[in-house]
Design a protein around this motif. Sequence first.
Motif, PDB file in Angstrom:
ATOM      1  N   ALA A 131      -7.333 -11.274  -4.454  1.00 13.42           N
ATOM      2  CA  ALA A 131      -6.911 -11.621  -3.099  1.00 13.42           C
ATOM      3  C   ALA A 131      -6.291 -10.401  -2.417  1.00 13.42           C
ATOM      4  CB  ALA A 131      -5.900 -12.762  -3.142  1.00 13.42           C
ATOM      5  N   ARG A 180     -13.932 -14.841   2.364  1.00 18.65           N
ATOM      6  CA  ARG A 180     -13.287 -13.622   1.846  1.00 18.65           C
ATOM      7  C   ARG A 180     -12.057 -13.282   2.672  1.00 18.65           C
ATOM      8  NH1 ARG A 180     -10.612 -11.249  -0.671  1.00 18.65           N
ATOM      9  NH2 ARG A 180     -10.856  -9.282  -1.818  1.00 18.65           N
ATOM     10  N   ASN A 183      -9.186 -15.322   1.467  1.00 17.37           N
ATOM     11  CA  ASN A 183      -8.701 -15.031   0.119  1.00 17.37           C
ATOM     12  C   ASN A 183      -7.643 -13.937   0.208  1.00 17.37           C
ATOM     13  OD1 ASN A 183      -8.365 -14.861  -2.642  1.00 17.37           O
ATOM     14  ND2 ASN A 183     -10.295 -13.783  -3.012  1.00 17.37           N
TER      15      ASN A 183
END
Length: 227
Positions: A131, A180, A183
């Motif tokens: 992350a 993404r 994250n």
Amino acid sequence: MKQTALHFHEYSDFAALSTALSQQWLSLIQDAPQASSFALAGGSTPAPVYQALDKLLAASTPAQQVKLVATDERWVPDADSQSNEGLFRRSLALSAEARRWRLISLKNASSSAEIATEAIHTRLQAELPDAFDAVLLGMGADGHIASLFPGAPTQHDTLDCLAAVHPQTRQCRMSLSLPRLLNTRRIWLVITGAEKRAVLASAQQQGLPVAALLQQAQCDIDVYWCP
């Protein structure tokens, strides 16, 4: 499931906003036990934030190197004035001597972003598997974030990135996918002016891309705004 909170920070001008955000950003980097990683918006608006942070980093000389990637990139050379990665190279100390930043590129030698998608996904998986510490996003007056435009896909299969086309200019781009972008441990959304503030306030009713970010985020979102 964690309840996402939206924190609104208002400043008198962009200089004050840049100072506040860069100071918070520096603290985050200094507190990180390992190398930090960030996804950053391009365009001219956030450039003063990057320049302010780079000066703070130079003075603090943190031990770790900071990884960064653009939230999206136009399929043009770095020397082109529209390149976000070129902006980072001009605003941040990306030279081997400085060793403060390491840029993970969203481009390769392919003739188009669409052809390069799987290769860039593989690069992102190898270089940025975890992350992000934070994602810094801007927002267009149409409610787009990164290169995720209204009415267009926000992800491509299970890949971390997708090819995108600007709806007006038809310019090709590579963008991090919405999953993404989400994250991440925190999200900073930087907007300016009354028009964009109104767009953000009505984003969910209009089904804009930024609304998907607000709805699906698993971390708090800090909005930095000035007139």
